[in-house]
Design an enzyme around this catalytic site. Structure first.
Site, PDB file in Angstrom:
ATOM      1  N   LYS A  83      17.843 -18.315  55.026  1.00 29.10           N
ATOM      2  CA  LYS A  83      17.758 -19.542  55.817  1.00 29.10           C
ATOM      3  C   LYS A  83      16.622 -19.428  56.836  1.00 29.10           C
ATOM      4  O   LYS A  83      16.576 -18.499  57.630  1.00 29.10           O
ATOM      5  CB  LYS A  83      19.072 -19.800  56.561  1.00 29.10           C
ATOM      6  CG  LYS A  83      18.989 -20.990  57.521  1.00 29.10           C
ATOM      7  CD  LYS A  83      20.169 -20.996  58.459  1.00 29.10           C
ATOM      8  CE  LYS A  83      20.025 -22.017  59.573  1.00 29.10           C
ATOM      9  NZ  LYS A  83      18.875 -21.794  60.470  1.00 29.10           N
ATOM     10  N   LEU A 117      24.854 -20.356  60.242  1.00 23.09           N
ATOM     11  CA  LEU A 117      23.842 -19.789  61.119  1.00 23.09           C
ATOM     12  C   LEU A 117      23.344 -20.932  61.984  1.00 23.09           C
ATOM     13  O   LEU A 117      23.158 -22.053  61.494  1.00 23.09           O
ATOM     14  CB  LEU A 117      22.679 -19.192  60.319  1.00 23.09           C
ATOM     15  CG  LEU A 117      22.922 -17.830  59.655  1.00 23.09           C
ATOM     16  CD1 LEU A 117      21.734 -17.452  58.771  1.00 23.09           C
ATOM     17  CD2 LEU A 117      23.174 -16.737  60.694  1.00 23.09           C
ATOM     18  N   ASP A 118      23.142 -20.662  63.272  1.00 22.77           N
ATOM     19  CA  ASP A 118      22.689 -21.695  64.195  1.00 22.77           C
ATOM     20  C   ASP A 118      21.326 -22.246  63.778  1.00 22.77           C
ATOM     21  O   ASP A 118      20.614 -21.654  62.964  1.00 22.77           O
ATOM     22  CB  ASP A 118      22.592 -21.142  65.617  1.00 22.77           C
ATOM     23  CG  ASP A 118      23.935 -20.696  66.149  1.00 22.77           C
ATOM     24  OD1 ASP A 118      24.957 -21.240  65.703  1.00 22.77           O
ATOM     25  OD2 ASP A 118      23.954 -19.787  67.001  1.00 22.77           O
ATOM     26  N   LEU A 119      20.957 -23.360  64.392  1.00 24.79           N
ATOM     27  CA  LEU A 119      19.678 -24.011  64.101  1.00 24.79           C
ATOM     28  C   LEU A 119      18.507 -23.041  64.180  1.00 24.79           C
ATOM     29  O   LEU A 119      17.657 -22.994  63.288  1.00 24.79           O
ATOM     30  CB  LEU A 119      19.462 -25.172  65.083  1.00 24.79           C
ATOM     31  CG  LEU A 119      18.107 -25.879  65.007  1.00 24.79           C
ATOM     32  CD1 LEU A 119      17.968 -26.636  63.698  1.00 24.79           C
ATOM     33  CD2 LEU A 119      17.941 -26.823  66.200  1.00 24.79           C
ATOM     34  N   SER A 121      18.722 -19.707  64.334  1.00 25.20           N
ATOM     35  CA  SER A 121      18.986 -18.415  63.709  1.00 25.20           C
ATOM     36  C   SER A 121      18.465 -18.441  62.279  1.00 25.20           C
ATOM     37  O   SER A 121      18.361 -19.498  61.659  1.00 25.20           O
ATOM     38  CB  SER A 121      20.494 -18.109  63.716  1.00 25.20           C
ATOM     39  OG  SER A 121      20.979 -18.013  65.038  1.00 25.20           O
TER      40      SER A 121
END
Length: 314
Positions: A83, A117-119, A121
């Site tokens: 990602k 996963l955060d934006l 990350s």
């Protein structure tokens, strides 16, 4: 059909299971999303519209969604996805931000992310077509270690980081044992390797900031036995069936066989996702180690160590 709420599926016979669980196993959507479909009166059993998810059924073929029969379960598949930073781990974003489904290549089955996963990350995100497996792998009880490479602004004290192994409470939230070790330094920044089992929302960032260290980059390099390896941002690789059988014991499952055969998603199903390769190691009970950072083909995990020479003090 039974309205008993036994989540083990033991109502009216050993084979009876909750409708939402059967929908998830068929790869239509996650269990939680299946419960929402039931609440929206879109799910029926024997042509009787359900009004509650507290229903068990002994035969998935008795279930329909929007009038369409539940499809037969597809072979279980898992993909590794690198990602990129700046994309959201969701199907749709109300703020109009780019999602992982816009990054994933075409031609993949409908996939669901295992965890998030955060934006900002980046790194390893597992994707699967099996809703029940997704839920299983997200549970802390699975015991799989999530390992991250974290760049923080400052010079963390090794003794201070060692106290995290006893757990820590931040803003009233108790986090379990965290293994954090200083890896390398580059100017005003320090790379720290962090290993944990819970993986709560923004856990790494909150804990580091609580200690006084602002995170300016966060990269997940492993999720249990699966490694990021040398994959590039946006790249997807499928985990071979043999690896799934070894790591997850799916070969013995009578309901879902491991394989790569494709099946057509039902109407109103989500957008599809993509394939990727596996990563070596056994279900993550060992913290980070460079020897463990190799994929099943024995490739050195080059991505596990971001370029520490790039300074960034923001």
């Amino acid at each position: 059909m039974s309205d008993k709420t036994d989540d083990t599926g033991a109502a009216d016979g050993a084979a009876a299971q909750r409708v939402a669980k059967l929908i998830a196993r068929a790869g239509v959507c996650s269990r939680r999303e299946a419960e929402r479909l039931i609440e929206q009166r879109r799910v029926a059993v024997d042509d009787q519209t359900l009004t509650t998810p507290a229903v068990t059924v002994d035969d998935p073929q008795r279930i329909t969604i929007d009038g369409e029969r539940l499809p037969q379960p597809e072979p279980t598949r898992i993909f590794r996805f690198h990602k990129p930073s700046g994309v959201v781990t969701t199907e749709r974003d109300p703020e109009g931000r780019r999602t992982i489904y816009e990054v994933l290549p075409d031609g993949l089955p409908r996939l669901m992310p295992v965890g998030r996963l955060d934006l900002t990350s980046e790194g390893l995100l597992l994707l699967t077509n099996d809703g029940a497996l997704k839920r299983r792998l997200e549970l802390p009880d699975t015991g799989w270690i999530r390992r991250y490479r974290v760049r923080v602004f400052g010079d963390p004290d090794a003794d201070q980081l060692a106290t995290l192994q006893q757990g820590i409470t931040v803003d009233g939230v108790r986090y379990g044992s965290i293994d954090a070790q200083v890896d390398s330094k580059a100017g005003a920044n320090t790379w720290v390797t962090v290993s944990l089992r819970e993986g709560r929302n923004r856990e790494v960032r909150r804990v580091m900031e609580h200690l006084g260290y602002r995170v300016n980059r966060l990269l997940r390099v492993a999720y249990g036995p699966f490694q990021l390896g040398s994959m590039k941002p946006g790249e997807v690789k499928e985990v071979p069936p043999k690896v799934l059988a070894e790591q997850l014991g799916l070969a013995q499952s009578p309901e879902r066989k491991v394989g790569t055969a494709k099946a057509k998603p039902p109407k109103n199903a989500r957008k599809p996702d993509k394939p990727r390769k596996p990563a070596g190691g056994k279900p993550g009970n060992k913290p980070a180690g460079r020897a463990a950072n190799r994929d099943p083909q024995g490739q050195q995990d080059k991505q596990s160590k971001p370029h520490a020479h790039r300074r960034r003090t923001s």
